[in-house]
Design an enzyme around this catalytic site. Structure first.
Site, mmCIF file in Angstrom:
data_model
loop_
_atom_site.group_PDB
_atom_site.id
_atom_site.type_symbol
_atom_site.label_atom_id
_atom_site.label_comp_id
_atom_site.label_asym_id
_atom_site.label_seq_id
_atom_site.Cartn_x
_atom_site.Cartn_y
_atom_site.Cartn_z
ATOM 1 N N ILE A 135 -22.324 -6.097 -11.732
ATOM 2 C CA ILE A 135 -23.207 -7.098 -12.337
ATOM 3 C C ILE A 135 -22.331 -8.254 -12.843
ATOM 4 O O ILE A 135 -21.142 -8.069 -13.120
ATOM 5 C CB ILE A 135 -24.064 -6.506 -13.484
ATOM 6 C CG1 ILE A 135 -23.188 -5.971 -14.630
ATOM 7 C CG2 ILE A 135 -24.987 -5.427 -12.956
ATOM 8 C CD1 ILE A 135 -23.985 -5.612 -15.880
ATOM 9 N N ASN A 159 -21.905 -9.989 -15.591
ATOM 10 C CA ASN A 159 -21.146 -9.924 -16.847
ATOM 11 C C ASN A 159 -19.885 -9.084 -16.687
ATOM 12 O O ASN A 159 -18.807 -9.462 -17.179
ATOM 13 C CB ASN A 159 -22.029 -9.341 -17.963
ATOM 14 C CG ASN A 159 -21.287 -9.284 -19.282
ATOM 15 O OD1 ASN A 159 -20.906 -10.311 -19.838
ATOM 16 N ND2 ASN A 159 -21.045 -8.063 -19.769
ATOM 17 N N ASP A 171 -5.714 -7.432 -4.876
ATOM 18 C CA ASP A 171 -6.828 -7.197 -3.942
ATOM 19 C C ASP A 171 -7.724 -6.102 -4.515
ATOM 20 O O ASP A 171 -7.769 -4.988 -4.010
ATOM 21 C CB ASP A 171 -6.242 -6.797 -2.578
ATOM 22 C CG ASP A 171 -7.291 -6.762 -1.484
ATOM 23 O OD1 ASP A 171 -8.415 -7.275 -1.704
ATOM 24 O OD2 ASP A 171 -6.993 -6.214 -0.405
ATOM 25 N N LEU A 172 -8.437 -6.461 -5.596
ATOM 26 C CA LEU A 172 -9.232 -5.459 -6.320
ATOM 27 C C LEU A 172 -10.685 -5.445 -5.843
ATOM 28 O O LEU A 172 -11.460 -4.585 -6.243
ATOM 29 C CB LEU A 172 -9.144 -5.718 -7.831
ATOM 30 C CG LEU A 172 -7.701 -5.729 -8.380
ATOM 31 C CD1 LEU A 172 -7.694 -5.974 -9.890
ATOM 32 C CD2 LEU A 172 -6.983 -4.424 -8.055
ATOM 33 N N LYS A 173 -11.063 -6.411 -5.030
ATOM 34 C CA LYS A 173 -12.399 -6.468 -4.405
ATOM 35 C C LYS A 173 -13.493 -6.126 -5.420
ATOM 36 O O LYS A 173 -14.275 -5.188 -5.238
ATOM 37 C CB LYS A 173 -12.480 -5.539 -3.194
ATOM 38 C CG LYS A 173 -11.496 -5.902 -2.084
ATOM 39 C CD LYS A 173 -11.738 -5.071 -0.839
ATOM 40 C CE LYS A 173 -10.720 -5.314 0.245
ATOM 41 N NZ LYS A 173 -9.390 -4.730 -0.020
ATOM 42 N N LEU A 174 -13.575 -6.944 -6.477
ATOM 43 C CA LEU A 174 -14.556 -6.685 -7.533
ATOM 44 C C LEU A 174 -15.972 -6.886 -7.010
ATOM 45 O O LEU A 174 -16.235 -7.791 -6.214
ATOM 46 C CB LEU A 174 -14.320 -7.620 -8.728
ATOM 47 C CG LEU A 174 -12.949 -7.587 -9.395
ATOM 48 C CD1 LEU A 174 -12.951 -8.480 -10.636
ATOM 49 C CD2 LEU A 174 -12.527 -6.177 -9.753
ATOM 50 N N ASP A 183 0.867 -1.183 0.000
ATOM 51 C CA ASP A 183 0.000 0.000 0.000
ATOM 52 C C ASP A 183 0.901 1.229 0.000
ATOM 53 O O ASP A 183 1.173 1.835 1.044
ATOM 54 C CB ASP A 183 -0.931 -0.036 1.222
ATOM 55 C CG ASP A 183 -1.938 -1.167 1.131
ATOM 56 O OD1 ASP A 183 -2.328 -1.529 -0.001
ATOM 57 O OD2 ASP A 183 -2.334 -1.712 2.174
ATOM 58 N N ARG A 214 -1.547 -8.046 13.499
ATOM 59 C CA ARG A 214 -0.764 -7.037 14.203
ATOM 60 C C ARG A 214 0.238 -7.714 15.142
ATOM 61 O O ARG A 214 -0.145 -8.257 16.192
ATOM 62 C CB ARG A 214 -1.689 -6.100 15.017
ATOM 63 C CG ARG A 214 -2.478 -5.125 14.155
ATOM 64 C CD ARG A 214 -1.548 -4.144 13.470
ATOM 65 N NE ARG A 214 -2.213 -3.171 12.609
ATOM 66 C CZ ARG A 214 -2.405 -3.327 11.293
ATOM 67 N NH1 ARG A 214 -2.030 -4.434 10.664
ATOM 68 N NH2 ARG A 214 -2.966 -2.370 10.581
ATOM 69 N N GLY A 254 0.406 -5.204 6.092
ATOM 70 C CA GLY A 254 0.819 -3.995 5.380
ATOM 71 C C GLY A 254 1.683 -3.113 6.244
ATOM 72 O O GLY A 254 2.904 -3.295 6.325
HETATM 73 O O1 LIG Z 1 -11.002 -7.354 5.258
HETATM 74 C C1 LIG Z 1 -9.966 -6.879 4.750
HETATM 75 C C2 LIG Z 1 -9.648 -7.036 3.419
HETATM 76 C C3 LIG Z 1 -8.477 -6.508 2.940
HETATM 77 N N1 LIG Z 1 -7.644 -5.834 3.745
HETATM 78 C C4 LIG Z 1 -6.390 -5.313 3.155
HETATM 79 O O2 LIG Z 1 -5.259 -5.872 3.845
HETATM 80 C C5 LIG Z 1 -4.264 -4.894 4.040
HETATM 81 C C6 LIG Z 1 -4.007 -4.745 5.512
HETATM 82 O O3 LIG Z 1 -3.068 -3.709 5.720
HETATM 83 P P1 LIG Z 1 -2.559 -3.288 7.185
HETATM 84 O O4 LIG Z 1 -1.698 -2.093 6.898
HETATM 85 O O5 LIG Z 1 -1.775 -4.465 7.706
HETATM 86 O O6 LIG Z 1 -3.742 -2.952 8.017
HETATM 87 C C7 LIG Z 1 -4.749 -3.612 3.376
HETATM 88 O O7 LIG Z 1 -4.179 -3.562 2.086
HETATM 89 C C8 LIG Z 1 -6.254 -3.792 3.254
HETATM 90 O O8 LIG Z 1 -6.792 -3.191 2.092
HETATM 91 C C9 LIG Z 1 -7.952 -5.662 5.057
HETATM 92 O O9 LIG Z 1 -7.197 -5.026 5.836
HETATM 93 N N2 LIG Z 1 -9.112 -6.213 5.536
#
Ligand SMILES: O=c1ccn([C@@H]2O[C@H](COP(=O)(O)O)[C@@H](O)[C@H]2O)c(=O)[nH]1
EC number: 4.1.1.23
Length: 236
Positions: free
Chosen positions: A72, A74, A66-69, A17, A182, A211
């Site tokens: 609809i 199609n 991680d594009l979370k589409l 990120d 964490r 992240g």
């Molecule tokens: O439920 C969700 C789905 C995706 N994420 C993604 O994971 C990372 C977590 O980043 P941190 O900096 O460790 O918090 C981030 O890219 C989110 O978009 C999520 O946290 N939870």
């Protein structure tokens, strides 16, 4: 079904990120051999991250887009067909039945695996109720996992707090991918359903998405190495 064999090092997925490709490439170089699996989401994806995903996959790293589409059917299907050409291992969609069905059908014949995002790890029961849901987090996660399983989805994204109950529902048929990780002493930030790396592995998570505890650490490589060591110890 037997649990799939996952190389311990591949269980840590570092979320890139970061604002752009220059910053991402610098982070990848700093992390070196400590990290084999990277996640690219909205921030980097909209800033040149998709060609970088292709390059990473060609260079032997694994990539989670991680594009979370969610659209609809199609549109989801055509999007999945395009993503499948990039060489990524995982792609996320939101866990709505039409969306999951379209994504699963469209990825057939490619190496891409579809992960369904159950309930975002930044949500607690109050946030769900505020969004109009009557179910609490654990009930909605479980309901969506049941639907995902029936539809043939390859894996689930959830908090590690739900990993143990999800494992009972899906067995080893689906990958459990858990953000909300964490390491002890690191800032929670906007995450609400969290666990340490060791506890997440013990709860049954297959992959840990991390992240900021890595990318914002004073020494990202040392932070990644510490998580890798915690994962190995939890698996031993
Ligand atoms: O439920 C969700 C789905 C995706 N994420 C993604 O994971 C990372 C977590 O980043 P941190 O900096 O460790 O918090 C981030 O890219 C989110 O978009 C999520 O946290 N939870």
């Amino acid at each position: 079904m037997q649990p799939a064999v996952i190389a311990p090092k591949d269980r840590l997925i570092v979320a890139l990120d970061l604002p752009g490709v220059t910053e991402a490439e610098a982070m990848i170089a700093r992390l070196g051999d400590s990290v084999s699996f990277y996640k690219i989401g909205y921030q980097l994806g909209y800033a040149g991250g998709l060609p970088l995903a292709q390059q990473l996959a060609k260079s032997g790293k694994k990539v989670f887009l991680d594009l979370k589409l969610h659209d609809i059917g199609n549109t989801v299907a055509r999007g999945v067909e395009s993503v499948a050409k990039l060489g990524a291992t995982f792609l996320t969609v939101h866990a709505y039945p039409q969306t999951m069905k379209a994504a699963v059908e469209a990825r057939v014949g490619s190496g891409l695996k579809i992960l369904a995002v159950t309930v975002l790890t930044s949500y607690d029961d109050g946030d769900l109720h505020a969004a109009g849901y009557r179910l609490n987090v654990s009930d909605l996660v479980e309901a969506r996992a049941q639907q995902a399983k029936v539809l043939g989805v390859d894996g689930l994204v959830s908090s590690p707090e739900e990993a143990a109950s999800l494992r009972k529902i899906v067995g080893h048929q689906m990958n459990l991918v858990t953000p909300g990780i964490r390491p002890a002493g690191t800032a929670t930030g906007d995450q609400k359903r969290i666990m340490t790396p060791a506890r997440a592995i013990a709860a049954g998570a297959d992959y840990l998405v991390v992240g900021r505890p890595v990318t914002e650490a004073a020494d990202p490589k040392a932070a990644a190495d510490a998580i890798q060591a915690e994962i190995k110890q939890a698996l031993a």
